[in-house]
Design a protein around this motif. Sequence first.
Motif, PDB file in Angstrom:
ATOM      1  N   VAL A 221      12.711   7.028  -2.894  1.00  0.00           N
ATOM      2  CA  VAL A 221      11.745   8.091  -2.642  1.00  0.00           C
ATOM      3  C   VAL A 221      11.032   7.766  -1.335  1.00  0.00           C
ATOM      4  O   VAL A 221      10.786   6.599  -1.017  1.00  0.00           O
ATOM      5  CB  VAL A 221      10.727   8.240  -3.788  1.00  0.00           C
ATOM      6  CG1 VAL A 221      11.410   8.705  -5.052  1.00  0.00           C
ATOM      7  CG2 VAL A 221       9.967   6.945  -4.035  1.00  0.00           C
ATOM      8  N   THR A 222      10.731   8.806  -0.593  1.00  0.00           N
ATOM      9  CA  THR A 222      10.047   8.652   0.687  1.00  0.00           C
ATOM     10  C   THR A 222       8.570   8.951   0.521  1.00  0.00           C
ATOM     11  O   THR A 222       8.193   9.971  -0.069  1.00  0.00           O
ATOM     12  CB  THR A 222      10.644   9.607   1.741  1.00  0.00           C
ATOM     13  OG1 THR A 222      12.038   9.318   1.885  1.00  0.00           O
ATOM     14  CG2 THR A 222       9.945   9.433   3.080  1.00  0.00           C
ATOM     15  N   ILE A 223       7.734   8.080   1.029  1.00  0.00           N
ATOM     16  CA  ILE A 223       6.279   8.237   0.913  1.00  0.00           C
ATOM     17  C   ILE A 223       5.767   9.057   2.102  1.00  0.00           C
ATOM     18  O   ILE A 223       5.976   8.680   3.251  1.00  0.00           O
ATOM     19  CB  ILE A 223       5.579   6.871   0.895  1.00  0.00           C
ATOM     20  CG1 ILE A 223       6.118   6.017  -0.252  1.00  0.00           C
ATOM     21  CG2 ILE A 223       4.065   7.049   0.764  1.00  0.00           C
ATOM     22  CD1 ILE A 223       5.597   4.590  -0.243  1.00  0.00           C
ATOM     23  N   PRO A 224       5.107  10.197   1.857  1.00  0.00           N
ATOM     24  CA  PRO A 224       4.563  10.997   2.962  1.00  0.00           C
ATOM     25  C   PRO A 224       3.522  10.205   3.753  1.00  0.00           C
ATOM     26  O   PRO A 224       2.757   9.419   3.186  1.00  0.00           O
ATOM     27  CB  PRO A 224       3.916  12.194   2.253  1.00  0.00           C
ATOM     28  CG  PRO A 224       4.547  12.238   0.900  1.00  0.00           C
ATOM     29  CD  PRO A 224       4.852  10.818   0.547  1.00  0.00           C
ATOM     30  N   GLU A 225       3.512  10.423   5.063  1.00  0.00           N
ATOM     31  CA  GLU A 225       2.522   9.741   5.895  1.00  0.00           C
ATOM     32  C   GLU A 225       1.107  10.201   5.547  1.00  0.00           C
ATOM     33  O   GLU A 225       0.170   9.404   5.536  1.00  0.00           O
ATOM     34  CB  GLU A 225       2.810  10.002   7.371  1.00  0.00           C
ATOM     35  CG  GLU A 225       4.076   9.333   7.879  1.00  0.00           C
ATOM     36  CD  GLU A 225       4.245   9.520   9.376  1.00  0.00           C
ATOM     37  OE1 GLU A 225       3.271   9.942  10.034  1.00  0.00           O
ATOM     38  OE2 GLU A 225       5.343   9.249   9.887  1.00  0.00           O
ATOM     39  N   GLU A 226       0.962  11.498   5.262  1.00  0.00           N
ATOM     40  CA  GLU A 226      -0.365  12.029   4.957  1.00  0.00           C
ATOM     41  C   GLU A 226      -0.751  11.652   3.530  1.00  0.00           C
ATOM     42  O   GLU A 226      -0.097  12.040   2.554  1.00  0.00           O
ATOM     43  CB  GLU A 226      -0.377  13.550   5.118  1.00  0.00           C
ATOM     44  CG  GLU A 226      -1.761  14.142   5.000  1.00  0.00           C
ATOM     45  CD  GLU A 226      -1.788  15.620   5.356  1.00  0.00           C
ATOM     46  OE1 GLU A 226      -2.793  16.280   5.027  1.00  0.00           O
ATOM     47  OE2 GLU A 226      -0.809  16.117   5.950  1.00  0.00           O
ATOM     48  N   LYS A 227      -1.839  10.916   3.376  1.00  0.00           N
ATOM     49  CA  LYS A 227      -2.242  10.411   2.073  1.00  0.00           C
ATOM     50  C   LYS A 227      -2.621  11.530   1.104  1.00  0.00           C
ATOM     51  O   LYS A 227      -2.548  11.347  -0.114  1.00  0.00           O
ATOM     52  CB  LYS A 227      -3.402   9.427   2.224  1.00  0.00           C
ATOM     53  CG  LYS A 227      -3.020   8.158   2.981  1.00  0.00           C
ATOM     54  CD  LYS A 227      -4.192   7.207   3.111  1.00  0.00           C
ATOM     55  CE  LYS A 227      -3.780   5.938   3.861  1.00  0.00           C
ATOM     56  NZ  LYS A 227      -4.907   4.995   4.017  1.00  0.00           N
ATOM     57  N   GLY A 228      -3.026  12.677   1.628  1.00  0.00           N
ATOM     58  CA  GLY A 228      -3.383  13.798   0.772  1.00  0.00           C
ATOM     59  C   GLY A 228      -2.196  14.491   0.145  1.00  0.00           C
ATOM     60  O   GLY A 228      -2.364  15.417  -0.652  1.00  0.00           O
ATOM     61  N   LEU A 229      -0.993  14.073   0.513  1.00  0.00           N
ATOM     62  CA  LEU A 229       0.228  14.683  -0.019  1.00  0.00           C
ATOM     63  C   LEU A 229       1.010  13.698  -0.873  1.00  0.00           C
ATOM     64  O   LEU A 229       2.215  13.550  -0.737  1.00  0.00           O
ATOM     65  CB  LEU A 229       1.102  15.188   1.130  1.00  0.00           C
ATOM     66  CG  LEU A 229       0.525  16.321   1.977  1.00  0.00           C
ATOM     67  CD1 LEU A 229       1.464  16.656   3.117  1.00  0.00           C
ATOM     68  CD2 LEU A 229       0.258  17.551   1.124  1.00  0.00           C
ATOM     69  N   ARG A 230       0.303  13.033  -1.776  1.00  0.00           N
ATOM     70  CA  ARG A 230       0.956  12.029  -2.614  1.00  0.00           C
ATOM     71  C   ARG A 230       0.704  12.262  -4.107  1.00  0.00           C
ATOM     72  O   ARG A 230       0.762  11.333  -4.906  1.00  0.00           O
ATOM     73  CB  ARG A 230       0.517  10.625  -2.203  1.00  0.00           C
ATOM     74  CG  ARG A 230       0.970  10.229  -0.795  1.00  0.00           C
ATOM     75  CD  ARG A 230       0.522   8.826  -0.437  1.00  0.00           C
ATOM     76  NE  ARG A 230       0.886   8.498   0.948  1.00  0.00           N
ATOM     77  CZ  ARG A 230       0.518   7.378   1.578  1.00  0.00           C
ATOM     78  NH1 ARG A 230      -0.214   6.466   0.927  1.00  0.00           N
ATOM     79  NH2 ARG A 230       0.872   7.170   2.838  1.00  0.00           N
ATOM     80  N   ASP A 231       0.454  13.515  -4.489  1.00  0.00           N
ATOM     81  CA  ASP A 231       0.313  13.811  -5.903  1.00  0.00           C
ATOM     82  C   ASP A 231       1.688  13.754  -6.563  1.00  0.00           C
ATOM     83  O   ASP A 231       2.713  14.052  -5.941  1.00  0.00           O
ATOM     84  CB  ASP A 231      -0.301  15.190  -6.116  1.00  0.00           C
ATOM     85  CG  ASP A 231      -1.799  15.212  -5.827  1.00  0.00           C
ATOM     86  OD1 ASP A 231      -2.332  14.195  -5.341  1.00  0.00           O
ATOM     87  OD2 ASP A 231      -2.431  16.252  -6.079  1.00  0.00           O
ATOM     88  N   VAL A 232       1.708  13.378  -7.840  1.00  0.00           N
ATOM     89  CA  VAL A 232       2.951  13.191  -8.578  1.00  0.00           C
ATOM     90  C   VAL A 232       2.897  14.004  -9.871  1.00  0.00           C
ATOM     91  O   VAL A 232       1.868  14.046 -10.557  1.00  0.00           O
ATOM     92  CB  VAL A 232       3.171  11.698  -8.912  1.00  0.00           C
ATOM     93  CG1 VAL A 232       4.439  11.510  -9.739  1.00  0.00           C
ATOM     94  CG2 VAL A 232       3.228  10.870  -7.637  1.00  0.00           C
TER      95      VAL A 232
END
Length: 291
Positions: A221-232
Amino acid sequence: MTTPSTVHGQYPRVYLVRHGTTDWSQNGRHTGLTDIPLLPIGVEQAGLLSSRIFENPHQDMVHIDNITLVLVSPLQRAQQTYEQLRLGGLTKQLQDNTAPSCFTRTQARTTSLLTEWDYGDYEGVTTKEILKTRPTWSLFGDNAPGGETVEQVAARADAIIELIHNYQRGVDSQGMATSTLKMPFTELEVQSNINNINQDSNSPPIIDEGSLATAQSETLVTIPEEKGLRDVLVVAHGHFLRVFAARWLKENGLHGKNLVLDTASVSVLGYEHTLEERVIKVWNQSNHLWK
């Protein structure tokens, strides 16, 4: 992107969705690894969850555009529930048609670590029937003969929690910054991915470099750079998710006994103060099912 509310704060969230109603869940029968579909009412429930919560721009519980990772149980009742969400607001264009909504850019992964508690000899049996011969029996306290223990279920939950926690912090298992993480698939699932690539059932599986690379890509899985886009978003099963929530709080899996979870409900896990202080923000929300 939805602006985080003062209720949820600046930290990412984890949405837990229990699948819709099945014939067995409607009748109180323990449904572990038996792979039965949703009833029509269960499909309708999942649709209501999509339209009234996930697609609803006037609610502030689920921030649909911040979801970038979806984890789903392989059992069809969970897959069907996810499909209703995916075909609803999760694949629709934003109103101005300038960007896709969440699920067109979301990584979806299926893992058997999210399957329901294996009830062993009590598969398909109701609690009422079990209590006739074991009047003090409790799944969380006594487990199920021939099935999993609460500790085994908790271990599966811990593997997924570690993945999510690292994803939302942007670090690997060693605490080092990273942009990718490996899914905690079982070896059987990796082999299954390879076998699915080699469709010729008359020949033995060929594990060439191309097949291996394709299979391995499904484990990342790729982690988005923007921390606000890390909901699961996690779509799974009642007893498993109850243990999952207890372990999210760093409590013994037995504490899941106190966390009742209805079909087609949504719950929200998150953080307070820091990404190390894990909390439950909303539990067992099912108002969207009211007529």
